[in-house]
Scaffold this motif. Structure first.
Motif, PDB file in Angstrom:
ATOM      1  N   VAL A 139      21.184   1.228   9.211  1.00 11.96           N
ATOM      2  CA  VAL A 139      19.800   1.597   8.962  1.00 11.96           C
ATOM      3  C   VAL A 139      19.001   1.709  10.164  1.00 11.96           C
ATOM      4  O   VAL A 139      17.882   2.344  10.164  1.00 11.96           O
ATOM      5  CB  VAL A 139      19.158   0.538   8.015  1.00 11.96           C
ATOM      6  CG1 VAL A 139      19.845   0.221   6.675  1.00 11.96           C
ATOM      7  CG2 VAL A 139      19.229  -0.815   8.804  1.00 11.96           C
ATOM      8  N   SER A 140      19.302   1.656  11.322  1.00  5.15           N
ATOM      9  CA  SER A 140      18.621   1.812  12.662  1.00  5.15           C
ATOM     10  C   SER A 140      19.212   3.006  13.328  1.00  5.15           C
ATOM     11  O   SER A 140      18.512   3.256  14.303  1.00  5.15           O
ATOM     12  CB  SER A 140      18.599   0.663  13.629  1.00  5.15           C
ATOM     13  OG  SER A 140      19.998   0.466  13.777  1.00  5.15           O
ATOM     14  N   SER A 141      20.067   3.748  12.565  1.00  4.44           N
ATOM     15  CA  SER A 141      20.559   4.939  13.254  1.00  4.44           C
ATOM     16  C   SER A 141      19.657   6.117  13.216  1.00  4.44           C
ATOM     17  O   SER A 141      18.739   5.959  12.512  1.00  4.44           O
ATOM     18  CB  SER A 141      22.040   5.299  12.717  1.00  4.44           C
ATOM     19  OG  SER A 141      21.781   5.793  11.308  1.00  4.44           O
ATOM     20  N   ASP A 142      19.839   7.163  14.097  1.00  6.60           N
ATOM     21  CA  ASP A 142      19.129   8.262  13.833  1.00  6.60           C
ATOM     22  C   ASP A 142      19.499   9.194  13.004  1.00  6.60           C
ATOM     23  O   ASP A 142      18.647  10.293  12.691  1.00  6.60           O
ATOM     24  CB  ASP A 142      18.955   8.929  15.312  1.00  6.60           C
ATOM     25  CG  ASP A 142      18.375   8.096  16.452  1.00  6.60           C
ATOM     26  OD1 ASP A 142      17.346   7.965  16.242  1.00  6.60           O
ATOM     27  OD2 ASP A 142      19.131   7.830  17.319  1.00  6.60           O
ATOM     28  N   LEU A 152      16.428   3.766   4.587  1.00  8.04           N
ATOM     29  CA  LEU A 152      16.936   4.939   4.934  1.00  8.04           C
ATOM     30  C   LEU A 152      15.807   5.916   5.108  1.00  8.04           C
ATOM     31  O   LEU A 152      16.077   7.118   5.091  1.00  8.04           O
ATOM     32  CB  LEU A 152      18.350   5.509   4.137  1.00  8.04           C
ATOM     33  CG  LEU A 152      19.519   4.616   4.073  1.00  8.04           C
ATOM     34  CD1 LEU A 152      20.641   5.206   3.351  1.00  8.04           C
ATOM     35  CD2 LEU A 152      19.695   4.051   5.834  1.00  8.04           C
ATOM     36  N   LYS A 153      14.668   5.515   4.721  1.00  2.00           N
ATOM     37  CA  LYS A 153      13.471   6.266   4.549  1.00  2.00           C
ATOM     38  C   LYS A 153      13.423   7.417   5.781  1.00  2.00           C
ATOM     39  O   LYS A 153      13.186   7.083   6.974  1.00  2.00           O
ATOM     40  CB  LYS A 153      12.122   5.707   4.332  1.00  2.00           C
ATOM     41  CG  LYS A 153      11.029   6.657   4.045  1.00  2.00           C
ATOM     42  CD  LYS A 153       9.773   5.666   3.750  1.00  2.00           C
ATOM     43  CE  LYS A 153       8.499   6.611   3.415  1.00  2.00           C
ATOM     44  NZ  LYS A 153       7.438   5.715   2.895  1.00  2.00           N
ATOM     45  N   HIS A 186      14.906   8.065  -0.403  1.00  2.00           N
ATOM     46  CA  HIS A 186      14.020   8.819   0.784  1.00  2.00           C
ATOM     47  C   HIS A 186      14.602   9.054   1.927  1.00  2.00           C
ATOM     48  O   HIS A 186      13.774   9.041   2.891  1.00  2.00           O
ATOM     49  CB  HIS A 186      12.763   7.756   0.409  1.00  2.00           C
ATOM     50  CG  HIS A 186      11.883   7.415  -0.530  1.00  2.00           C
ATOM     51  ND1 HIS A 186      11.379   8.404  -1.307  1.00  2.00           N
ATOM     52  CD2 HIS A 186      11.896   6.299  -1.041  1.00  2.00           C
ATOM     53  CE1 HIS A 186      10.748   7.836  -2.497  1.00  2.00           C
ATOM     54  NE2 HIS A 186      11.037   6.542  -2.338  1.00  2.00           N
ATOM     55  N   ALA A 187      15.907   9.026   1.856  1.00  2.00           N
ATOM     56  CA  ALA A 187      16.443   9.810   3.108  1.00  2.00           C
ATOM     57  C   ALA A 187      16.484  11.246   3.026  1.00  2.00           C
ATOM     58  O   ALA A 187      15.833  11.649   2.121  1.00  2.00           O
ATOM     59  CB  ALA A 187      18.016   9.347   3.060  1.00  2.00           C
ATOM     60  N   GLU A 235       6.731  -1.816   1.481  1.00  2.00           N
ATOM     61  CA  GLU A 235       5.307  -1.036   0.870  1.00  2.00           C
ATOM     62  C   GLU A 235       4.851  -1.725  -0.240  1.00  2.00           C
ATOM     63  O   GLU A 235       5.829  -1.976  -1.212  1.00  2.00           O
ATOM     64  CB  GLU A 235       5.736   0.604   0.710  1.00  2.00           C
ATOM     65  CG  GLU A 235       5.761   1.280   2.223  1.00  2.00           C
ATOM     66  CD  GLU A 235       5.915   2.642   2.060  1.00  2.00           C
ATOM     67  OE1 GLU A 235       5.736   2.930   0.717  1.00  2.00           O
ATOM     68  OE2 GLU A 235       6.353   3.310   2.810  1.00  2.00           O
ATOM     69  N   GLY A 236       3.582  -1.992  -0.401  1.00  2.00           N
ATOM     70  CA  GLY A 236       3.121  -2.657  -1.706  1.00  2.00           C
ATOM     71  C   GLY A 236       3.288  -4.018  -1.948  1.00  2.00           C
ATOM     72  O   GLY A 236       3.095  -4.599  -3.085  1.00  2.00           O
TER      73      GLY A 236
END
Length: 214
Positions: free
Chosen positions: A76-79, A108-109, A140-141, A200-201
């Motif tokens: 999840v922290s990858s580019d 993964l946004k 949202h990837a 979010e939210g």
């Protein structure tokens, strides 16, 4: 331009597997494409079969064992991500989907993803677009336009009227390299943004006690 990190997720079940072979070829093509543009990149490869029991335990308990937690954090922290799955019963494997299910839905946004799949026959070649791409779009990837599908026949000669596997891999690699370069290095969420740790939210009440933020 700083070095970029690419996470490779391979959902093959055998050892060795054509899923991993495809993932390796896709990875090398991306690294070659980035090197041609003077972009440094490192790669972390995750064989999901090595984490199968931990993934199941996470689904049952809600907690990731240390090895799986480390893998999740790296992904999840990858580019960018290269994700490859075998096709079973016309769709991604259960192990592949189970790993996706243990990720935070927003983790993964905006992350660029190169999708790959393999199966015994080209009849499953549309699985990337009707099954795998919607999965990452839901998260949202940012899956690149070209998905790389490999049938058994692709590991030798190309099928009539179909671009050779190497050409498809090269096109997908160019698209992922473009997406990586467009994205800020380590372009993940800002750790000082409240939305990062609240979601979010969500309110502090939701975080602390499962209370509704509405």
């Amino acid at each position: 331009m700083g070095a970029r990190r690419i996470a490779v997720v391979s959902a093959g079940l055998s050892n060795p597997s054509t899923t991993r072979l495809l993932a390796d070829r896709m990875t090398q093509a991306v690294l070659t494409e980035l090197a041609s543009r003077d972009v440094e990149a490192s790669v972390d490869v995750f064989e999901l079969r090595d984490h199968a029991h931990d993934i199941t335990n996470n689904l049952l308990t809600g907690f990731a064992p240390p090895a799986l937690e480390s893998a999740i954090n790296a992904v999840v922290s990858s580019d960018a991500i290269i994700a490859v799955t075998p096709i079973f019963s016309t769709s991604y494997s259960g192990l592949f989907k189970s790993f996706i299910d243990v990720l935070d839905p927003d983790a993964l946004k905006g992350t660029p993803v190169l999708l790959g799949a393999n199966a015994g026959t080209a009849r499953h070649s549309l699985a990337i677009d009707y099954a795998i791409r919607p999965l990452f779009t839901y998260l949202h990837a940012d899956p690149v336009p070209t998905g790389v599908f490999a049938a058994s026949a692709d590991w030798g000669a190309s099928a009539d009227g179909v671009a050779p596997l190497g050409d498809r891999i090269a096109r997908g690699a160019r698209e992922l390299a473009d997406a990586i370069i467009r994205r800020d290095p380590a372009g993940g969420p800002d750790p000082f943004d409240p939305a990062t740790y609240l979601g979010e939210g969500r309110s502090f009440g939701h975080l602390l006690g499962g209370l509704s933020g509405e």
